[in-house]
Design a protein around this motif. Structure first.
Motif, PDB file in Angstrom:
ATOM      1  N   GLY A  69       0.910  -1.311  -0.101  1.00 56.25           N
ATOM      2  CA  GLY A  69      -0.235   0.110  -0.072  1.00 56.25           C
ATOM      3  C   GLY A  69       0.907   1.368  -0.161  1.00 56.25           C
ATOM      4  O   GLY A  69       0.232   2.336   0.132  1.00 56.25           O
ATOM      5  N   ALA A  70       2.031   1.178  -0.201  1.00 56.80           N
ATOM      6  CA  ALA A  70       3.055   2.352  -0.082  1.00 56.80           C
ATOM      7  C   ALA A  70       3.074   3.082  -1.434  1.00 56.80           C
ATOM      8  O   ALA A  70       3.229   4.282  -1.584  1.00 56.80           O
ATOM      9  CB  ALA A  70       4.427   1.904   0.203  1.00 56.80           C
ATOM     10  N   ILE A  71       2.867   1.917  -2.705  1.00 59.84           N
ATOM     11  CA  ILE A  71       2.578   2.876  -3.950  1.00 59.84           C
ATOM     12  C   ILE A  71       1.275   2.244  -4.536  1.00 59.84           C
ATOM     13  O   ILE A  71       0.868   1.240  -4.257  1.00 59.84           O
ATOM     14  CB  ILE A  71       3.600   2.141  -4.953  1.00 59.84           C
ATOM     15  N   LYS A  72       0.726   3.278  -4.958  1.00 60.87           N
ATOM     16  CA  LYS A  72      -0.572   3.048  -5.867  1.00 60.87           C
ATOM     17  C   LYS A  72      -0.221   2.621  -7.190  1.00 60.87           C
ATOM     18  O   LYS A  72       0.132   3.020  -7.993  1.00 60.87           O
ATOM     19  CB  LYS A  72      -1.540   4.140  -5.952  1.00 60.87           C
ATOM     20  N   PRO A  73      -1.113   1.450  -7.407  1.00 59.93           N
ATOM     21  CA  PRO A  73      -0.888   0.675  -8.831  1.00 59.93           C
ATOM     22  C   PRO A  73      -1.794   2.017  -9.617  1.00 59.93           C
ATOM     23  O   PRO A  73      -2.661   2.516  -9.441  1.00 59.93           O
ATOM     24  CB  PRO A  73      -1.507  -0.689  -8.693  1.00 59.93           C
ATOM     25  N   ASP A  74      -1.259   1.871 -10.935  1.00 56.29           N
ATOM     26  CA  ASP A  74      -1.666   2.616 -12.219  1.00 56.29           C
ATOM     27  C   ASP A  74      -3.093   1.697 -12.518  1.00 56.29           C
ATOM     28  O   ASP A  74      -4.011   2.480 -12.896  1.00 56.29           O
ATOM     29  CB  ASP A  74      -0.839   2.791 -13.489  1.00 56.29           C
ATOM     30  N   LYS A  75      -2.946   0.551 -12.571  1.00 55.85           N
ATOM     31  CA  LYS A  75      -4.084  -0.225 -12.941  1.00 55.85           C
ATOM     32  C   LYS A  75      -3.961  -1.645 -12.128  1.00 55.85           C
ATOM     33  O   LYS A  75      -2.943  -2.149 -11.790  1.00 55.85           O
ATOM     34  CB  LYS A  75      -4.023  -0.590 -14.477  1.00 55.85           C
ATOM     35  N   GLY A  76      -5.069  -2.227 -12.170  1.00 61.71           N
ATOM     36  CA  GLY A  76      -5.276  -3.596 -11.591  1.00 61.71           C
ATOM     37  C   GLY A  76      -5.785  -3.669 -10.028  1.00 61.71           C
ATOM     38  O   GLY A  76      -5.710  -2.554  -9.582  1.00 61.71           O
ATOM     39  N   LYS A  77      -5.835  -4.885  -9.447  1.00 68.99           N
ATOM     40  CA  LYS A  77      -6.751  -4.764  -8.071  1.00 68.99           C
ATOM     41  C   LYS A  77      -5.590  -5.757  -7.192  1.00 68.99           C
ATOM     42  O   LYS A  77      -4.698  -6.705  -7.773  1.00 68.99           O
ATOM     43  CB  LYS A  77      -7.709  -5.509  -8.127  1.00 68.99           C
TER      44      LYS A  77
END
Ligand SMILES: Nc1ncnc2c1ncn2[C@@H]1O[C@H](COP(=O)(O)OP(=O)(O)OP(=O)(O)O)[C@@H](O)[C@H]1O
Ligand SMILES: [Mg+2]
Lengths: 268, 327
Positions: A69-77
Motif C-alpha cells: 500500500g505504499a505505492i498506488k498501482p496505475d491499474k489492477g487490483k
C-alpha cells in the motif's frame, strides 16, 4: 516454450486467486518510460512460501510496495483476505494483518531494539492513544516483544539502539516487529541480505516453520535459500511475471539458469 | 538519577527561588521577568511536543499563542463592559474567571490546531513550514483588520482576571499560578514521552514507513500531537495576555512564532526542560543585552548560530550531554 506453459492464469485458475489469502490481479505500474509492473497477477496460498525472483531492477520491490500500500498501482487490483484492498493505505492493510520487512530497513534508529518491537505490539493492539502510562511498564507488550526478539535471536540486544545494529541484525529486527503483528501474511524483501551464511541458514530454518503461522511472499537473491524454502517461485523480468511454478519447474528455465546457475548475468 | 534529571530539578527550583527571593528583597520587576520565563517556557513546551518529539517544524505557533491571548481579551473585555458576547441563539457573557478563560483558550486553540493541522499535516518539510506560517499570518491580518477588539491598537484589559482564593494582582501570586501550570505541563510531557503515544510519535519522526507498517496512522498520531501542542501554547497565550493586561495582534505575528521556536532551540530541541532553559536564557539576554544595545538581536542571532552549528542539544545538551535512553 516451457515458460509459456507455466503461465498458469487461465480463467479457471482465477477461482483459485479468489480463494488465496493474497492476490494481485493485472497490476501495472509505470515510472515514466519504465514499466515497473507489467500486468502482474500472482497469489499467495495459506501455508506456503511463494518466492519472487528476478534480476536487479525487475520490479520486485515495486510490486511489494504496491501490495503493502505504499505505492498506488496505475491499474489492477489487490485482494487480501477476500477484501479488495487496492484503495486502502499502508496502515489499513497492516491492520488487516499484512506484515512486511523492507529491503532498505525502515526502523526507528534512535530507539532501542525493544522499543522498535514494542511499537509493533502497539500497532497490533489497535490504538496507541495512551498518554500517561509508561509503555515499557506494560507487561503484555513487553512479553510479546521479548518473545519475538527471542525467536529471531536478538534477545541479547534488546537494549541496544537500533541504529547500532549490523545490516543483518536490522533485518532480523524487522522480522521480529512483523511477528508481533500476528499477521495473516508476510511480505519479505530480501530478509537474508547481509546475514552471512550461518545467519541465513538460521533464518531459512525459521522461515520454513513460519509459513505455517502465515504464508510468506518472499523476495530473495540467495538462491540456496529460495530453492530450499519456496513452495512456488515466480520469476519477474522487466516487471512481467514470465513464469510461476514449483522449484523444479522454475530452476530449469533458461532465464533462471543464466541468471543464477553460473551462466552469464541478467543485467542489461 | 541522570545528570539531566538533576539539571532539570536545579532549573525548576531556580525558577521558583528567584522570584521568591525577589519578593523578600522587594524587587517586583524580577518577579515579572520570572513570570515571563514561566509563560514563554510553557509556550515552548507546547511547541517542543510538535517540533522536538514529533519533528513537525511549525512556524505558526503564534496562531495558538494569539488565540489564547484573544480568548482572554474577548472574554474579559465583555466582562468589563457588561456586554454579552452573544445573545442569540444563546446567551454567552464575558468572564473574569481565569479557570474559565483557560478552558476557553485550551478549547479554541485545540480546535484551531485541529483545523490547521488537518490541512498542513498532509504536507511535509518546507511545505509544512510554509503552510503553518501562512495560517499564522492569516490570523495576524485578521486580528489587525477586525475592529471589534481593538484592531491594530490591541485591546487593554484594566484589571487582571480572578482566580478563586488568590489575589492575582500580587505579582508573586500570579507568578505562582503560571509556575504551577508550567509544572503540570512538564509532568504531562514527561509522562507522554514514555507513553504508548510518545513511542509512536517519536518513531513517526524517525521513520514514517516503520509506523505505518505496524498499522498506526502517522497522520493521526501527528495531528493529535499538533493539537495538544497548540493547546499548551494557547494556554500560555492566555497567561501572557493576563500578565500584560493587554492583547494585541503582535501575539499572532511570525516574530512570535520565531521567538517560541528560539526558546526551544536555544534550550535544546526534544529535551523536556529545553524550553525552560531556552526561555530563561532568552529573557536574561534580552534584559541584560537589550539594556546595553538595541542591537541585542544580533547577539541572539550569533548565539543561535552557535547552538545550531556546535551544540544541537542546546543549553540542556551542553550541560547534560546526550539524551539518556530508556528501554
Ligand atoms: N519511485 C520510483 N520512481 C522511479 N523509478 C523507480 C521508482 N521506484 C523504483 N523505480 C525503478 O523501477 C525499477 C524497479 O525497481 P525495484 O526496486 O522494484 O526493483 P527490484 O526488482 O526490487 O530490484 P533489486 O533486486 O535491485 O531490489 C528500477 O529500474 C527502479 O529504478
Ligand atoms: Mg528490490
Amino acid at each position: 516454450m516451457r515458460a509459456a506453459a507455466l503461465l498458469v492464469y487461465s480463467p479457471e485458475v482465477r477461482q483459485e486467486v479468489a480463494d488465496s489469502i493474497l492476490a494481485t490481479e493485472g497490476v501495472c505500474k509505470r515510472f515514466g518510460a519504465l514499466l515497473a509492473s507489467d500486468n502482474v497477477t500472482l497469489d499467495l496460498h495459506e501455508g506456503e512460501i511463494h518466492a519472487l525472483i528476478g534480476p536487479n531492477g525487475a520490479g520486485k520491490s515495486t510490486l511489494i510496495e504496491q501490495i503493502a500500500g505504499a505505492i498506488k498501482p496505475d491499474k489492477g487490483k489487490i485482494y487480501f483476505r477476500g477484501h479488495n484492498v487496492t484503495k486502502l493505505n499502508t496502515a489499513e492493510r497492516a491492520r488487516l494483518g499484512l506484515a512486511r520487512t523492507f529491503q532498505i530497513s525502515a526502523l526507528a534508529l534512535e530507539d532501542s531494539v525493544l522499543q522498535n518491537v514494542i511499537l509493533g505490539g502497539l500497532g497490533a493492539q489497535g490504538r496507541p492513544y495512551r498518554f500517561f502510562k509508561p509503555v515499557l511498564a506494560s507487561s503484555a507488550l513487553r512479553e510479546t516483544a521479548e518473545a519475538a526478539l527471542e525467536r529471531v535471536g536478538l534477545a541479547q540486544l534488546a537494549r541496544t539502539r537500533a541504529g547500532e545494529l549490523s545490516h543483518g541484525q536490522k533485518r532480523q529486527l524487522e522480522v521480529a516487529v512483523a511477528l508481533t503483528l500476528k499477521p495473516k501474511a508476510f511480505l519479505m524483501d530480501e530478509p537474508m541480505a547481509g546475514l552471512g551464511s550461518s545467519g541465513s541458514a538460521r533464518l531459512t530454518t525459521f522461515l520454513s516453520e513460519l509459513r505455517h503461522e502465515a504464508p510468506i511472499l518472499l523476495i530473495e537473491h540467495d538462491m540456496d535459500a529460495v530453492f530450499a524454502l519456496a513452495d512456488r517461485i515466480s520469476v519477474l523480468v522487466y516487471g512481467k511475471v514470465i513464469a510461476t511454478g514449483s522449484v523444479d519447474e522454475v530452476r530449469i528455465l533458461p532465464e533462471v539458469r543464466r541468471a543464477y546457475l553460473g551462466d552469464d548475468a541478467w543485467d542489461c | 538519577m541522570s545528570r539531566e534529571g538533576w539539571i532539570n530539578i536545579a532549573l525548576i527550583l531556580s525558577l521558583l527561588a528567584v522570584p521568591l527571593w525577589a519578593q523578600v528583597a522587594d524587587e517586583p520587576f524580577l518577579i515579572t521577568l520570572s513570570t515571563r520565563v514561566a509563560i514563554f517556557a510553557l509556550a515552548g513546551v507546547g511547541l517542543n511536543l510538535a517540533l522536538g518529539l514529533g519533528g513537525l517544524v511549525s512556524l505558526g505557533h503564534a496562531a495558538f499563542f494569539g488565540i489564547g491571548g484573544y480568548a482572554m481579551g474577548i472574554l474579559a473585555s465583555h466582562a468589563q463592559s457588561y456586554a454579552p458576547i452573544l445573545e442569540v441563539p444563546l446567551l454567552i457573557e464575558g468572564t473574569k474567571s481565569m479557570p474559565v478563560i483557560w478552558l476557553t483558550a485550551l478549547l479554541v486553540s485545540g480546535l484551531v490546531a485541529l483545523a490547521i493541522g488537518a490541512l498542513s499535516l498532509r504536507t511535509t518539510g518546507v511545505y509544512f513550514i510554509m503552510i503553518t506560517l501562512a495560517f499564522g499570518q492569516m490570523l495576524y491580518y485578521f486580528s489587525i483588520s477586525w475592529p471589534a477588539y481593538g484592531g491594530e491598537d490591541g485591546l487593554p484589559i484594566y484589571t487582571r482576571n480572578n482566580f478563586p482564593g488568590l489575589n492575582t494582582l500580587d505579582p508573586i501570586q500570579f507568578f505562582l499560578i503560571s509556575y504551577v501550570i508550567l509544572c503540570i505541563a512538564l509532568v504531562f510531557i514527561s509522562l507522554l514521552t514514555k507513553s504508548s503515544f510518545g513511542l509512536a510519535l517519536n518513531a513517526a519522526r524517525q521513520s514514517v514507513r516503520r509506523v505505518e507498517t505496524v498499522g498506526i496512522s502517522t497522520y493521526r498520531v501527528r495531528l493529535t500531537a499538533f493539537v495538544l501542542s497548540g493547546m499548551m501554547t494557547g494556554l500560555s497565550g492566555a497567561l501572557f495576555a493576563d500578565l500584560n493586561r493587554f492583547v494585541s495582534p503582535s501575539m499572532f505575528s511570525w516574530q512570535t512564532s520565531g521567538e517560541i521556536m528560539i526558546f526551544v532551540i536555544l534550550g535544546g530541541t526534544a529535551r523536556l526542560f529545553g524550553p525552560v532553559a531556552g526561555a530563561a536564557l532568552f529573557i536574561v539576554l534580552e534584559h541584560l543585552l537589550g539594556g546595553i544595545s538595541d542591537y541585542w538581536l544580533i547577539f541572539l542571532g550569533l548565539l543561535l548560530l552557535a547552538v545550531v552549528l556546535f551544540a544541537r542539544g542546546g543549553l540542556i545538551g551542553l550541560l547534560a550531554g546526550s539524551p539518556s535512553r530508556s528501554g
